[in-house]
Motif scaffolding. Sequence first.
Motif, PDB file in Angstrom:
ATOM      1  N   GLY A  91       0.817  -1.209   0.000  1.00  0.00           N
ATOM      2  CA  GLY A  91       0.000   0.000   0.000  1.00  0.00           C
ATOM      3  C   GLY A  91       0.852   1.261   0.000  1.00  0.00           C
ATOM      4  O   GLY A  91       0.594   2.211  -0.744  1.00  0.00           O
ATOM      5  N   LEU A  92       1.907   1.269   0.815  1.00  0.00           N
ATOM      6  CA  LEU A  92       2.818   2.418   0.850  1.00  0.00           C
ATOM      7  C   LEU A  92       3.528   2.593  -0.487  1.00  0.00           C
ATOM      8  O   LEU A  92       3.683   3.717  -0.982  1.00  0.00           O
ATOM      9  CB  LEU A  92       3.856   2.236   1.964  1.00  0.00           C
ATOM     10  CG  LEU A  92       3.370   2.485   3.385  1.00  0.00           C
ATOM     11  CD1 LEU A  92       4.372   1.946   4.400  1.00  0.00           C
ATOM     12  CD2 LEU A  92       3.110   3.964   3.621  1.00  0.00           C
ATOM     13  N   MET A  93       3.956   1.479  -1.101  1.00  0.00           N
ATOM     14  CA  MET A  93       4.632   1.561  -2.399  1.00  0.00           C
ATOM     15  C   MET A  93       3.700   2.109  -3.472  1.00  0.00           C
ATOM     16  O   MET A  93       4.136   2.817  -4.378  1.00  0.00           O
ATOM     17  CB  MET A  93       5.176   0.194  -2.815  1.00  0.00           C
ATOM     18  CG  MET A  93       6.388  -0.237  -2.025  1.00  0.00           C
ATOM     19  SD  MET A  93       7.245  -1.685  -2.687  1.00  0.00           S
ATOM     20  CE  MET A  93       6.003  -2.938  -2.623  1.00  0.00           C
ATOM     21  N   ALA A  94       2.427   1.786  -3.374  1.00  0.00           N
ATOM     22  CA  ALA A  94       1.463   2.256  -4.372  1.00  0.00           C
ATOM     23  C   ALA A  94       1.306   3.764  -4.338  1.00  0.00           C
ATOM     24  O   ALA A  94       0.957   4.378  -5.344  1.00  0.00           O
ATOM     25  CB  ALA A  94       0.103   1.589  -4.141  1.00  0.00           C
ATOM     26  N   VAL A  95       1.601   4.369  -3.196  1.00  0.00           N
ATOM     27  CA  VAL A  95       1.442   5.817  -3.075  1.00  0.00           C
ATOM     28  C   VAL A  95       2.697   6.558  -3.514  1.00  0.00           C
ATOM     29  O   VAL A  95       2.632   7.458  -4.332  1.00  0.00           O
ATOM     30  CB  VAL A  95       1.097   6.214  -1.624  1.00  0.00           C
ATOM     31  CG1 VAL A  95       1.102   7.723  -1.460  1.00  0.00           C
ATOM     32  CG2 VAL A  95      -0.252   5.656  -1.261  1.00  0.00           C
ATOM     33  N   GLY A  96       3.832   6.175  -2.979  1.00  0.00           N
ATOM     34  CA  GLY A  96       4.998   7.020  -3.196  1.00  0.00           C
ATOM     35  C   GLY A  96       6.181   6.383  -3.866  1.00  0.00           C
ATOM     36  O   GLY A  96       7.189   7.036  -4.054  1.00  0.00           O
ATOM     37  N   SER A 127      -0.511   8.309  -9.344  1.00  0.00           N
ATOM     38  CA  SER A 127      -1.842   8.735  -9.751  1.00  0.00           C
ATOM     39  C   SER A 127      -2.859   7.822  -9.079  1.00  0.00           C
ATOM     40  O   SER A 127      -2.507   6.829  -8.454  1.00  0.00           O
ATOM     41  CB  SER A 127      -1.982   8.626 -11.271  1.00  0.00           C
ATOM     42  OG  SER A 127      -1.887   7.271 -11.668  1.00  0.00           O
ATOM     43  N   SER A 128      -4.135   8.176  -9.238  1.00  0.00           N
ATOM     44  CA  SER A 128      -5.166   7.328  -8.662  1.00  0.00           C
ATOM     45  C   SER A 128      -5.136   5.947  -9.309  1.00  0.00           C
ATOM     46  O   SER A 128      -5.430   4.943  -8.675  1.00  0.00           O
ATOM     47  CB  SER A 128      -6.537   7.972  -8.825  1.00  0.00           C
ATOM     48  OG  SER A 128      -6.816   8.197 -10.193  1.00  0.00           O
ATOM     49  N   ARG A 129      -4.736   5.880 -10.574  1.00  0.00           N
ATOM     50  CA  ARG A 129      -4.626   4.592 -11.269  1.00  0.00           C
ATOM     51  C   ARG A 129      -3.588   3.701 -10.590  1.00  0.00           C
ATOM     52  O   ARG A 129      -3.808   2.517 -10.388  1.00  0.00           O
ATOM     53  CB  ARG A 129      -4.253   4.844 -12.731  1.00  0.00           C
ATOM     54  CG  ARG A 129      -4.192   3.586 -13.572  1.00  0.00           C
ATOM     55  CD  ARG A 129      -3.874   3.938 -14.989  1.00  0.00           C
ATOM     56  NE  ARG A 129      -2.523   4.460 -15.101  1.00  0.00           N
ATOM     57  CZ  ARG A 129      -1.813   4.430 -16.215  1.00  0.00           C
ATOM     58  NH1 ARG A 129      -2.322   3.940 -17.319  1.00  0.00           N
ATOM     59  NH2 ARG A 129      -0.599   4.916 -16.248  1.00  0.00           N
ATOM     60  N   THR A 130      -2.454   4.282 -10.222  1.00  0.00           N
ATOM     61  CA  THR A 130      -1.403   3.523  -9.551  1.00  0.00           C
ATOM     62  C   THR A 130      -1.862   3.049  -8.181  1.00  0.00           C
ATOM     63  O   THR A 130      -1.606   1.924  -7.782  1.00  0.00           O
ATOM     64  CB  THR A 130      -0.140   4.398  -9.397  1.00  0.00           C
ATOM     65  OG1 THR A 130       0.252   4.836 -10.684  1.00  0.00           O
ATOM     66  CG2 THR A 130       0.988   3.624  -8.749  1.00  0.00           C
ATOM     67  N   ARG A 131      -2.546   3.938  -7.469  1.00  0.00           N
ATOM     68  CA  ARG A 131      -3.010   3.596  -6.126  1.00  0.00           C
ATOM     69  C   ARG A 131      -3.998   2.443  -6.148  1.00  0.00           C
ATOM     70  O   ARG A 131      -4.176   1.758  -5.155  1.00  0.00           O
ATOM     71  CB  ARG A 131      -3.627   4.817  -5.464  1.00  0.00           C
ATOM     72  CG  ARG A 131      -2.587   5.863  -5.130  1.00  0.00           C
ATOM     73  CD  ARG A 131      -3.192   7.052  -4.421  1.00  0.00           C
ATOM     74  NE  ARG A 131      -2.159   8.071  -4.279  1.00  0.00           N
ATOM     75  CZ  ARG A 131      -2.313   9.330  -4.594  1.00  0.00           C
ATOM     76  NH1 ARG A 131      -3.455   9.769  -5.051  1.00  0.00           N
ATOM     77  NH2 ARG A 131      -1.329  10.184  -4.432  1.00  0.00           N
ATOM     78  N   ILE A 132      -4.643   2.247  -7.268  1.00  0.00           N
ATOM     79  CA  ILE A 132      -5.579   1.129  -7.408  1.00  0.00           C
ATOM     80  C   ILE A 132      -4.889  -0.069  -8.040  1.00  0.00           C
ATOM     81  O   ILE A 132      -5.055  -1.206  -7.605  1.00  0.00           O
ATOM     82  CB  ILE A 132      -6.798   1.558  -8.253  1.00  0.00           C
ATOM     83  CG1 ILE A 132      -7.604   2.606  -7.500  1.00  0.00           C
ATOM     84  CG2 ILE A 132      -7.669   0.354  -8.600  1.00  0.00           C
ATOM     85  CD1 ILE A 132      -8.649   3.298  -8.344  1.00  0.00           C
ATOM     86  N   ALA A 133      -4.076   0.165  -9.077  1.00  0.00           N
ATOM     87  CA  ALA A 133      -3.507  -0.928  -9.870  1.00  0.00           C
ATOM     88  C   ALA A 133      -2.556  -1.810  -9.069  1.00  0.00           C
ATOM     89  O   ALA A 133      -2.602  -3.038  -9.182  1.00  0.00           O
ATOM     90  CB  ALA A 133      -2.796  -0.369 -11.102  1.00  0.00           C
TER      91      ALA A 133
END
Length: 196
Positions: free
Chosen positions: A53-58, A64-70
């Motif tokens: 989850g942390l990696m998906a953010v930063g 982007s929101s796509r990354t935070r979901i993908a």
Amino acid sequence: MNKRNQLRLLALAGAMAPLSAMAHTGHEVAGFVQGILHPLSGADHLLVMLAVGLMAVGKTRDISSRTRIAVPAAFLLAMVAGTLLAMTGLSVPFVEQGIVVSVIAAGVLLALAVRFSLVAGIAVASGFALFHGLAHGAELPLAVHPLAYIAGFLITTSVLLVAGTRLGQLADSYSMGMVSRIAGVAVAAFGVLAAV
């Protein structure tokens, strides 16, 4: 960062403290409730899911929101794939060792603030998840209700991934980039201790 937000971050981190060292103990599993509780029963699950989850953010170049979901979605899908592979009878050696390596690797990547492309982030998250899924699948013959168990652990896994993403967003919004690095050191240290 004001005191209220500091308390929120601390409460979120404390709520995710492990209940035991490792979740894969060969215990009997039964159904939905056990599936819900299983990812909370060991630090290996908690730490990897929060780290993803942390990696998906930063930790991706495309924040982007796509990354935070993908990235979290890829983790979930790969975990299901690993579970299904194990249910078919596929025997993969060194699954527990793979889980420990995933914990160490997730921590090191966070601690070093490694940045990925979206595709690389998805690949890394999927690699981590595959081992966790294989372990879940190996436990399913002990389940009275396998599909209910799978549904339960997917719900909790989703919550942990969202919690990690939210923690990362809070840290970013208050310019606390060191939170991810410190979390990474702690995750990697746990993985090394678990490997000993």
